[in-house]
Design an enzyme around this catalytic site. Structure first.
Site: not given
Lengths: 417, 622
Positions: A87, A163-164, A240
């Site tokens: 992202t 970020t996943d 996360k």
């Protein structure tokens, strides 16, 4: 008629003029009107006149490539920006309508002008993937790229990552590399195509962290919902914990290792860390990919899983058990069978926070008797990466799971620190 | 300002009307569309915004100018807002109720719905949207309304999210409240078919009436905002934002035409004089020992004085172009936009502590003569440089006439500079919200307020005044619900329009009465369980404790349990007490005894019941 053409479309008595845009559905033409709005017009019965072709090069506009000419400044440290996609470096894909990664490190500099003047930058693209598509192959490529940058004398590394699965890659780098310079992962939770994106602050803080003294693998992301402070998390203890919030990343079981203040650029650390230059560079990229992570849940078809596990012929299995580290009593013989056939089976907890302790209840004692090793308070995802690495690089992988290698397993539980 | 011949001037005006919808939930999340008191904020957070390029690779002028000011935005969040407003969760799908209402509006404006609506991001980086853009979708086109001066085309209808409310301006940023952010908002843009100030006002009134006919629009200050686009033949398109009151629209148009006429006159005169704008210069030295409080204050805190010579401008900077607003005021607006407090110019000097000698020295320093003017800005070096550049640019525009720009409406009908006109490039697709296929076919066209006024008279026998009051009033939907449920229309109208007004005048907290309360009270009266005379007391009681049900309030007010027997008992008592009078006067005693009987029952009983029982009892004895 192609995207970028200026068209006049008539349908059901309504005439619209504008630029044809790529459409995500075949039934509708998407026209950008002069006021800026896009509208979808049903293709059936629509009369289209092309007024002018290629008014806009839509592709070009999206991936415009002016070269940035940034002068080298001897007084500034050098920071390597390594992009893997995600992202932070993404823009809109007009075919699927979704956000995809299509920037290289140069673009990041252009996208984040605030990075200018903080360091001399070296850019490198290892991959251009969404992080859910991350594989151990890319981890190895990333380790190689970092090695090349460190050999070239960089003062710090910033890895831009979706970020996943950032926590998995950060954990992988923690085990694969011994580093004399900071390796700082960063990304953004809110896409870079919005003025509110967290990418600017995260990237700025990551660069500041890469210039700092802590030569470890870190994750640098928002520390709160405000644009005030980025938290620095150890790559093996971070997770996360929210789908969309800016401050989704948290150090499990403790406060973050440190913080970067966005405005003052001041960096504070809470605990000891490996200082810059203290560790000699080393890399061990071998990873055993015959490792699985199994989450135990009530109602699971134990026989089906047993069969599946037998057929996999795994070298390692991380179990994400309940509570202190439990599975259904009937499943313990399956684990025992795996251990006997040479699979390293290690126990973690789906509580995520806290330490596995299989000496408290009978089930736990039976699990230990079956030859399962406790991974302490290692996070399940980190344990999987660790076991992949340990099986390839350590003689006694099982024993390794009970000892700390890269900050993943703390000896003391002190969540208030 | 003298009256203008608008046709000769080539006046072209259009309206942009923004109206909040009164839906249960917000446009992109499940939060209520409720306005809160900033003191009730549950928490706050701060953000910065960074400009981004559009899908066509362009940066917007307005956005860029905004971003030059590095500002921190603080937001107030409530227990009625969620992560979507905080831009910490993707938007949910476009609210269904809002879609239905907007299709109704489309049909009232005689518009064609688009086949597929695409939600766009309209770049807005002044902080009023946490995301840095406003989500907006064009849903219908090609409509028309009628005015007495002919039809006015309605170009487009947008469904968009309302922005966050500005609570406080600060030196380095703004405090916003998130309660308003995300309330569904429709934007209606007319074609530039309007050719007189009066027609502008009439068109706005007609659109307002059509919107309120849906019964689904918010009412009250700030829930509707009108923007007016005005230009004259030689002038330029000027977008005037935020006209709050409908009845000032004609004044705004008049004043703007006047402004453009004056600016063109100034241009012509500048042209005759061969005027030009010079280079900006630091003239701090001139004011080293100044007695001017403003300039001295700026200098003593490390500031500078920047100047720009305006050759051939003498006397024109101070010329009035709107009541109490001069060309110099326009320069000053531009300087303020970049953080300066304002400007001084030689047409108004010496004054404000600036001496004649200083003015002469200033003219010398920038090479300006008697026919020239000089504008100065005194503040910190960075702001001063930006501000004087802005003044210079605005002065250059004066040479060519009227600048295209966005202006803000002042209360007196004048306007002030806000920002450049936004370009089309500020839009790009909102990829988090899939396009929506619109189906206008299953939408019922609501009855117009004008039609309601007619019907209330013919069907309910209300007089014209009350019918209009109810139809245009904010309780119209409740009135309709009540009459649908069998409540007498005259009674309902009286309660909603007169009784509530009376109570408000008596300082009763009428705002605390919910629609359900009011409806329940009406039903109690309709069912004979509460006397009309007791309504005020019951409503007052509920307003003091809104947790009470209507029945509980009746009890609390001591108005319950008056049966016909109780009435008869009380009436008989009154009649017997006044037996002599009854015997003497017969029915003549009625009105005197009626008052006494009502008093005895203390408003608990319906007057009609009391009167018929009293009649009977008097007759028995007479």
């Amino acid at each position: 008629m192609n995207p970028g053409d200026r068209v006049r479309v008539e349908r059901a008595g309504v005439t619209n003029e504008g630029v044809l845009m790529p459409s995500s559905t075949p039934e509708y033409l998407v026209v950008k009107l002069d006021g800026g709005y896009n509208v979808g017009i049903e293709r059936d019965d629509a009369d289209v006149d092309v007024l002018e072709t290629d008014v806009y090069d839509v592709e070009e506009a999206q991936s415009e490539s002016t070269t940035s000419e940034i002068a080298f400044d001897d007084d500034l440290p050098t920071v390597s920006l390594i992009s893997t996609g995600g992202t932070i470096a993404s823009t809109v894909d007009y075919r699927t309508g979704a956000v995809t990664a299509q920037f290289d490190a140069e673009d990041v500099l252009r996208a984040v002008p605030d990075l200018a003047g903080r360091a001399n930058y070296r850019g490198r693209v290892v991959a251009n993937i969404l992080s859910e598509n991350m594989t151990p192959d890319v981890w190895r490529d990333l380790a190689d790229a970092i090695e090349a940058e460190i050999e070239a004398g960089t003062d710090g590394i910033v890895v831009m990552h979706g970020t996943d699965t950032m926590q998995f890659t950060a954990a992988a780098m923690s085990f694969v590399l011994d580093t004399p310079v900071p390796i700082v992962f960063t990304g953004s939770q809110r896409s870079a195509d919005r003025p509110s994106s967290d990418n600017v602050m995260n990237a700025v803080c990551a660069v500041e962290a890469a210039k700092a003294d802590c030569a470890e693998v870190l994750v640098c992301m928002h520390g709160s919902e405000s644009d005030d402070v980025c938290a620095l998390h150890r790559g093996t203890r971070v997770r996360k914990n929210h789908t969309s919030r800016r401050d989704a990343f948290q150090t499990v079981g403790a406060k973050p290792l440190g913080e970067v203040d966005y405005e003052s650029e001041e960096i504070r650390f809470r605990r000891d860390y490996a200082a810059r230059g203290e560790t000699e560079f080393a890399v061990a990229t071998d990873l055993n990919e015959d490792v699985d992570l199994l989450k135990f849940t009530p109602g699971m078809d134990l026989d089906a899983y047993a069969e599946f596990l037998r057929s996999r012929d795994l070298d390692g299995l991380v179990v994400e058990g309940t509570g202190l580290g439990h599975v259904h009593t009937d499943f313990i013989p399956v684990l025992e069978e795996l251990v006997e056939s040479g699979t390293v089976v290690t126990m973690t907890t789906q509580c995520l926070d806290g330490r596995v302790c299989d000496r408290v209840y009978d089930t736990g004692r039976d699990i230990l008797d079956a030859g399962v090793v406790e991974a302490g308070n290692t996070l399940p995802g980190t344990a999987k990466v660790k076991l992949m690495w340990a099986l390839a690089n350590r003689d006694d992988a099982a024993e390794s799971m009970t000892r700390d290698i890269a900050g993943e397993l703390t000896q003391r539980s002190v969540p208030w620190e | 300002m003298s009256a203008h011949d608008y046709e000769a001037l080539g006046l072209v005006a259009g309206l942009e009307i923004h109206q909040q919808l009164d839906t249960a939930t917000k446009l992109f999340c499940g939060c209520p569309t409720e306005i809160r008191d900033p003191d009730d904020a549950a928490r706050t957070f701060t953000r910065f915004l960074h400009p981004t390029k559009s899908e066509l690779g362009e940066l917007d002028d307005a956005a860029l100018e905004e971003s030059r000011v590095d500002r921190e935005f603080e937001y107030l969040a409530y227990d009625t807002t969620c992560l979507v407003e905080e831009d910490d969760e993707p938007p949910h799908r476009l609210d269904r109720e809002a879609r239905e209402v907007v299709m109704q509006i489309a049909s009232l404006l005689d518009m064609d719905a688009v086949d597929q609506a695409h939600v766009m991001r309209k770049l807005v980086i002044d902080g009023s949207n946490t995301s840095g853009f406003q989500r907006s979708s064009l849903v219908a086109q090609n409509g028309e309304i009628q005015t007495s001066d002919g039809p006015v085309g309605v170009e487009d209808l947008m469904l968009e999210e309302e922005s966050a409310q500005r609570v406080e301006e600060r030196d380095d940023g703004v405090l916003f409240s998130l309660d308003r952010l995300g309330i569904p908002l429709v934007e209606i843009g007319t074609r530039p078919d309007i050719s007189s100030p009066e027609q502008a006002r009439e068109a706005a009134e007609t659109i307002g009436m059509l919107l309120r006919s849906t019964g689904k629009v918010k009412r009250g200050l700030g829930t509707i905002r009108q923007d007016v686009n005005v230009s004259i033949a030689d002038g330029a398109r000027v977008e005037i934002k935020g006209v709050q009151a409908l009845d000032t629209i004609d004044d705004i148009v008049r004043e703007e035409v006047g402004r453009q006429v004056e600016l063109l006159a100034i241009r012509d005169e500048l042209d005759d004089r061969g005027a030009s704008v010079g280079e900006t210069r630091d003239v701090t030295d001139v004011f080293e020992d100044t007695d001017s409080g403003v300039i001295g204050g700026a200098l003593s805190s490390g500031g500078v004085v920047q100047a720009v010579p305006l050759f051939g401008f003498d006397g024109l900077v101070g010329r009035e172009i709107q009541p109490d607003r001069r060309l110099g005021t326009e320069f000053s607006d531009h300087a303020k936009r970049h953080g300066a407090g304002g400007i001084f110019h030689t047409d108004e000097l010496p004054a404000y502590g600036v001496t004649e000698e200083e003015v002469a020295a200033l003219r010398d320093a920038v090479g300006a003569g008697e026919e020239d003017a000089v504008a100065i800005v005194a503040t910190d070096p960075e702001t001063a440089a930006l501000a004087i550049d802005a003044v210079q640019a605005r002065a250059e525009t004066a040479l060519s006439g009227v600048p295209e720009e966005t202006r803000g409406a002042n209360e007196d009908g004048t306007t002030r500079y806000l920002r450049p006109l936004p370009g089309a490039a500020r839009m790009y697709p909102e990829t988090d919200v899939p396009p929506v296929e619109l189906d206008p076919s299953d939408v019922e066209t609501p009855e117009l307020l004008t039609e309601k006024v007619e019907r209330y008279q013919s069907e309910f026998g209300l007089n014209a005044g009350l019918a209009e009051q109810v139809a245009y009033g904010r309780r119209m939907p409740l009135f309709e619900r009540a009459t649908d449920e069998g409540v007498d229309a005259t009674f309902a109208a009286g309660l909603l329009e007169s009784t509530l007004t009376e109570l408000r005048r008596d300082d009763v907290a009428v705002g605390k009465l919910t629609e359900d309360h009011l409806l329940a009270v009406m039903h109690l009266v309709e069912d004979g369980e509460l006397a009309k005379e007791g309504v005020n007391d019951v409503l007052t009681t509920i307003s003091e404790d809104p947790s009470l049900s209507a029945e509980e309030a009746v009890e609390e007010a001591g108005l319950s349990g008056v049966s016909e027997e109780d009435v008869r008992e009380a009436v008989v008592e009154v009649v017997e007490r006044n037996a002599a009078q009854v015997e003497e006067q017969g029915m003549g005693a009625f009105s005197g005894l009626m008052g006494e009987a009502m008093g005895a029952l203390r408003g608990k009983a319906d007057g009609e019941v009391v009167s018929s029982v009293l009649r009977e009892e008097i007759q028995k004895r007479a």
